[in-house]
Design an enzyme around this catalytic site. Structure first.
Site, short mmCIF file in Angstrom:
data_model
loop_
_atom_site.label_atom_id
_atom_site.label_comp_id
_atom_site.label_asym_id
_atom_site.label_seq_id
_atom_site.Cartn_x
_atom_site.Cartn_y
_atom_site.Cartn_z
N HIS A 272 0.86 -1.32 0.03
CA HIS A 272 0.36 -0.37 0.46
C HIS A 272 0.67 0.95 -0.05
O HIS A 272 1.69 1.48 0.95
CB HIS A 272 -0.94 -0.15 1.27
CG HIS A 272 -1.75 1.16 0.83
ND1 HIS A 272 -3.22 1.15 0.42
CD2 HIS A 272 -1.65 2.44 2.43
CE1 HIS A 272 -3.73 1.98 0.70
NE2 HIS A 272 -2.84 2.89 1.67
N ASP A 384 -8.38 0.78 1.54
CA ASP A 384 -7.81 2.10 3.33
C ASP A 384 -9.28 3.50 3.17
O ASP A 384 -8.50 4.31 3.26
CB ASP A 384 -6.29 2.46 3.12
CG ASP A 384 -5.88 3.07 4.13
OD1 ASP A 384 -6.12 2.89 5.37
OD2 ASP A 384 -4.47 3.80 4.16
N HIS A 589 -6.99 9.47 -0.82
CA HIS A 589 -8.03 9.26 0.16
C HIS A 589 -6.72 10.12 1.81
O HIS A 589 -6.95 9.28 2.84
CB HIS A 589 -8.01 7.71 0.51
CG HIS A 589 -6.62 6.61 0.83
ND1 HIS A 589 -6.39 6.03 -0.42
CD2 HIS A 589 -6.26 6.77 1.41
CE1 HIS A 589 -5.57 5.06 0.68
NE2 HIS A 589 -5.51 5.77 1.35
ZN LIG Z 1 -3.71 4.57 2.92
#
Ligand SMILES: [Zn+2]
Length: 1093
Positions: A272, A384, A589
């Site tokens: 990620h 996420d 995000h």
């Molecule tokens: Zn993230």
């Protein structure tokens, strides 16, 4: 215990020695400790010999992306122990080493550790691998040779980035970065690595973990403990033959297999990488390169390593900045080992992006994957993000993906989500197969804890036989490591633990669908995250730039499309794609939610400025083309009212990108002539502008005096009357509003019914402050207890009338929020509008304070409605259950409505996303003041507007949806020197290109198709949706100018590919040659039409 020496068989005691778990376990732990007894334990023998490198030459410190060849200004030779900085700086080193005689035939590694990120490059400037501390678990080795040749020389370049992998927070990860950190070159050496020692080390690590973590009600943990103990007894440190013998003991243990009923973990690697967070976009470019290069290198040694990788933007960064690495990635993609997932441009916020922007994430993302790798992603991947809009199932399906992966809902503060594998049903009824990896993270390290959690947490035991485990360091990048893969190999099928099966996203999901789809439960509607709800408000400037940008992009595309169809201008495909990519990146995000460091937000704001400027320019260019005859000269642009010669008469142009006619009170710039007989109102200020009622048809342009035709016909007026000292009544034909001296509404009456919207004795437009101190995640969280600290700001001063009609009346007042902050608000009512506007300027310098505004409403309803992408979501207005309690701060787009049958009240905002309608009260969240990770978050001046709209009937029938569009994107007169009579929009005329006869059907976007058909005038894309939440049939009438006759209407997915219509209601022209298409839509259905001419 003896260290290496003559290998003699151990002599066991003649009698059995009783063992105690604690001592036995701790003894085994110490045998692999990197802290205790390393001079005599196994861990201490992992690198049995080392040798300093020949030279570490520092040859440059400079900005990012500098190729080693260009670096200048270095310090020359440096040594271990030297320090480098400051935070965010880059340093380049050339490391020269020679393999000594005694290393011959052994595995030799370069070890480099600076406590921050780094990457090793070849002498040909190719990135080879990251050399990065990964949050304590280090990736600080680079394998030079598995069988070293004495005397061989190595030369490498190392790029050192002075930032730890999780940012540089001062005394805490999410704190604002410390700009003055330095990093010490703690290690730079050649080392022999002992693979036999390592193998036994990984064996013991797992045995110890199983002994300590597994339930000791069952024998397996003791079996692990006794096996570990046996190994410690048998192992002679430094003796490789004894490592091999001990490894065999461990192998026998790990090869005791499970029964058939055991659950299987499908494992896959991922990494990620937040596009920005505790670092900026620029650093992320390098994080991608480090992580991807390291993963590709690891793939050479571990054939079971498959890597799922999302975010087209990150692929593009690598493509641009590291073309050699990108070629290697492409090879791994072709081999099926580097697996593209997600299908979106970035892993975006999934609450706030507007309708079209959310669709574009998929359009731009999927087209990138198709162009680069020949196929679309098949799994939507958003692990996420802080909550999931109910329109995602429809949009992702329309973008070619029927499987969805996330895990963030495991962060819920109050309620545990009841599934890990389930069907998620969206707003329109579309279902997608969804999985949450039960370890509740995307960053597994393949530990025994995680493996056990994957089984014990699983909510769908009995319904499914497989769940996913995502391993690889993430957030700041990193990805899979040697240790993770070694552990996974040993746990493939070890009795007492689930089986681990290396898998791929498609392999996992298609198996889940084929084996378990019929037994999966269904979750309907949004997946609300019960945490991080302050992200709808934090960084107000980012939110505003986002909302404004969405409308500017719409204007630019609409006008450019028609100018292009009419062959008056080229469609700016390339420039539109460029700014859409920047815009979509900013919806990442941690950017749109406002949860990054200050430098990251500053860069995002620069991107917004670029997008806004370019979109405005494209709009002006397109409009100019439409106002010019094909043979005539372009009309000269004259900025509205500014710097123009007041003696020249300007004509006015109005553009309406919406699919309904509009009449609004609008500012007319000085120099634009208003026809005689029109009602005008002198504008406040002395710029010579006036207010007038203007009019423009649906999806069209009005030019010259036609824009004033509504004004000529209308006699509607608005007035302000002082009712008592300092209190005023504003009234028009729709509303009576009474405002007290604090700027609060004491009465709000809808004239049609005479009904008072406010509850008796209560006031509306109450500005309220709350203490806003979360438990940890400062920029992210507002906790329910903040509501207990409410304070009303009722110390307004200077309430006075600033506009007196007949088209608009306004009163203005000031509130001192604190010694540091104040607010000036103008409350306005226009002659033709059914809502009251509140234009607000705030000078804001608070610390952990939250400003909201409240409107109590006298209605009874168990649900309120909030706008979301392509529709709306209903949420409870009460706190019956813990799920209802958790919903105290909610995301809405342009409006929120609280209605009972026949009557209700809506609020609209022009850049806010946080609302709550509960217990007969609507709150809008206005400003926050968190201090981490951006220490200056939201400090300074803010300007925003909201409105209150009491209405008879439902919000659908009252026109709240259309008015919220109008409110967000008010008509703005463009002053032009003249327009040509032969132009597409001739002088003193108005044109409408499209009308829809059903108000439930809303046009959301107009653009040229991504792919054009050779030899045709062009293909136009229209995106529409059903906005009321019911089935709708409507006629779309095309009134395109000139020879632009619509030949066919094709229903497409959002990737602009023709689709068969599952409704059996394929839109088509009502008859051959007709310019009307009939459309039947399901509730909240998003429809993409491709028009061919
Ligand atoms: Zn993230």
């Amino acid at each position: 215990m003896q260290t290496s020496g003559p290998s003699a068989a151990r002599q066991p005691l003649p009698e059995v020695n009783m063992k105690f778990k604690r001592a036995t376990l701790e003894r085994a732990e110490k045998f692999i400790s990197d802290i205790y007894f390393t001079d005599v334990n196994l861990r201490g023998q992992l690198y049995p010999d080392t040798q300093p490198v020949e030279e570490i030459h520092h040859y440059g410190s400079s900005g990012r992306y500098l190729s080693p060849a260009q670096a200048t200004g270095g310090r020359g030779e440096v040594k271990v122990g030297d320090s480098f900085g400051p935070t965010w700086a880059t340093h380049w080193f050339r490391v020269t080493a020679e393999v000594p005689e005694r290393f011959a035939g052994q595995q030799v590694r370069l070890r480099w550790n600076t406590g921050c990120e780094a990457m090793v490059y070849s002498t040909e400037n190719e990135p080879l691998q990251g050399l990065t501390e990964l949050g304590g678990q280090e990736r600080t080795d680079f394998i030079l040779s598995r069988s070293a040749v004495a005397g061989q020389r190595y030369v490498f370049h190392i790029e050192m980035a002075c930032n730890p992998i999780m940012g540089a927070g001062h005394a805490g990860m999410i704190n604002p970065p410390d700009p003055n950190r330095t990093f010490t070159l703690a290690q730079c050496e050649l080392a022999v690595y002992d693979p036999d020692c390592a193998a036994l080390y990984y064996d013991l690590e797992l045995l110890v973990a199983m002994a300590s973590k597994m339930d000791d009600k069952w024998p397996r943990s003791y079996q692990a403990l006794y096996t570990a103990n046996e190994i410690v007894n048998a192992c002679r440190v430094g003796d490789r033959d004894s490592y091999k013998r001990c490894h065999e003991i461990a192998r026998q243990f790990f090869n005791q297999h499970n029964g058939d009923s055991q659950l299987t973990i499908a494992s896959m690697a991922n990494c990620h990488i937040d596009c920005a967070w505790l670092w900026t976009y620029e650093e992320t470019v390098r994080k991608c390169a480090r992580s991807f290069a390291s993963t590709l290198r690891l793939m050479e040694d571990y054939p079971e390593l498959n890597f799922a990788c999302s975010q087209a933007q990150q692929y593009e960064w690598v493509k641009v900045h590291y073309p050699g690495l990108y070629d290697r990635m492409k090879t791994a993609v072709a081999d099926g080992r580097f697996i593209s997932v997600g299908g979106s441009w970035v892993e975006m916020d999934a609450n706030m992006p507007g309708s079209e922007a959310l669709a574009r994430q998929f359009l731009v993302g999927q087209r990138f994957f198709k162009q680069e790798f020949g196929q679309y992603c098949q799994v939507f991947w958003l692990p996420d993000t802080f909550g999931y809009s109910s329109q995602l199932p429809q949009l992702m399906t329309s973008a070619g993906m029927k499987y969805f992966l996330t895990q963030k809902i495991s962060w819920n503060l109050i309620n545990k989500f009841p599934h890990h594998s389930f069907k998620w049903q969206g707003l329109d009824g579309t279902q997608v197969i969804t999985h949450f990896p039960p370890a509740n993270t995307y960053g597994c390290e393949v530990t025994i804890d995680e493996v056990l959690n994957t089984v014990t947490n699983l909510e769908d035991k009995g319904r499914v036989s497989e769940s996913l485990m995502l391993y690889g360091y993430g957030d700041g990048g990193g990805g899979p490591t040697e240790g993770m893969l070694e552990r996974m190999q040993r746990l493939k099928d070890c009795d007492g633990l689930p089986r681990i099966r290396p898998s791929t996203p498609m392999d996992f999901f298609s198996k889940l669908e084929s084996t378990s789809a019929s037994s999966l439960c269904t979750w309907v509607g949004e997946m609300y995250l019960e945490l991080h709800n302050a992200t709808y408000t934090t960084q107000a400037e980012i939110k505003k730039a986002n909302r404004v940008g969405e409308f500017l992009l719409r204007d630019a595309e609409t006008v450019s499309a028609f100018a292009s169809l009419l062959k008056l201008a080229d469609y700016p495909h390339t420039e539109l794609l460029r700014i859409w990519k920047l815009f979509l990146l900013n919806q990442f995000h941690d950017i749109l939610p406002g949860t990054s460091i200050e430098a990251a937000h500053d860069l995002a704001k620069d991107y917004y400025k670029d997008v806004h400027k370019s979109a405005k320019q494209m709009f002006v260019t397109g409009l100019d083309a439409l106002l010019t005859s094909s043979t005539g000269q372009p009309s000269t642009e004259a900025a509205a009212g500014a710097g123009t010669d007041s003696s020249s008469v300007l004509t006015a142009a109005l553009v309406n990108p919406f699919s309904w006619q509009r009449e609004e009170v609008c500012s007319v710039p000085a120099g634009v002539q208003v026809p005689d007989g029109c009602s005008v109102q002198r504008n406040a200020g002395d710029d010579g502008s006036v207010l007038a009622l203007v009019q423009v048809p649906s999806l069209g342009v009005a030019c010259g005096k036609t824009i004033f035709s509504a004004s000529q016909a209308s006699t509607a007026v608005v007035e302000a009357v002082e009712e008592s000292v300092g209190a005023y009544r504003l009234s028009n034909k729709h509303l009576h509003v009474t405002i007290d001296r604090h700027g609060q509404l004491t009465s709000l009456i809808v004239n049609k019914t005479g009904r008072e919207a406010l509850p008796e004795g209560q006031t509306g437009n109450r500005l309220v402050m709350f203490d806003d101190i979360p438990l940890f995640w400062d920029a992210w969280d507002v906790m329910p207890y903040h509501l207990e600290t409410r304070r009303v700001l009722d110390n307004a001063t200077e309430l006075r009338v600033t506009e007196t009609g007949p088209l608009r009346v306004s009163v203005q007042y000031k509130v001192q929020i604190s010694e540091r902050s104040h607010l000036v608000q103008t409350i306005s009512l226009c002659s033709n509008e059914e809502f009251v506007r509140f234009h607000t300027r705030v000078d804001w310098h608070e610390n952990r304070q939250f400003l909201k505004v409240e409107f109590p409403v006298d209605v009874s309803s168990t649900e309120a409605t909030y706008e979301t992408q392509f529709g709306h979501t209903r949420r409870p207005t009460h706190s019956n259950t813990s799920w209802d309690v958790a919903k105290f701060e909610l995301c809405g787009h342009k409006w929120c409505d609280y209605s009972e049958y026949g009557f209700g009240m809506a609020v609209m905002t022009d850049c806010k996303y946080g609302y709550c309608a509960k217990d007969k009260l609507i709150r809008i969240s206005l400003l926050r003041s968190p201090k981490a990770p951006d220490g200056n978050s939201d400090m300074g001046c803010h300007e925003f507007s909201y409105a209150v709209f009491p209405h008879q009937g439902s919000f659908q029938d009252a026109g709240v949806i259309r008015q919220s569009y109008n409110f967000n994107h008010p008509l703005s007169i463009m002053a032009r020197a003249s327009s040509s009579p032969q132009a597409a929009v001739p002088a003193s005329s108005s044109v409408s290109w499209l009308t829809i006869d059903n108000p439930a059907i809303v046009l959301e976007a107009v653009k040229m198709a991504e792919e054009q058909v050779e030899g045709r005038p062009g293909s136009l894309i229209l995106r529409l949706y059903e906005s009321f939440g019911g089935r709708a049939t409507g006629n779309i009438r095309f009134t395109f100018p000139g020879a632009l006759n619509v030949q066919s209407v094709v229903k497409c997915n959002i990737l602009e590919e023709a689709i068969a219509d599952s409704n059996g209601a394929t839109p088509s022209l009502t008859s051959s040659g007709s310019q009307t298409a009939q459309l039947c839509v399901k509730p909240f259905e998003v429809v993409t039409l491709r028009l061919e001419f």
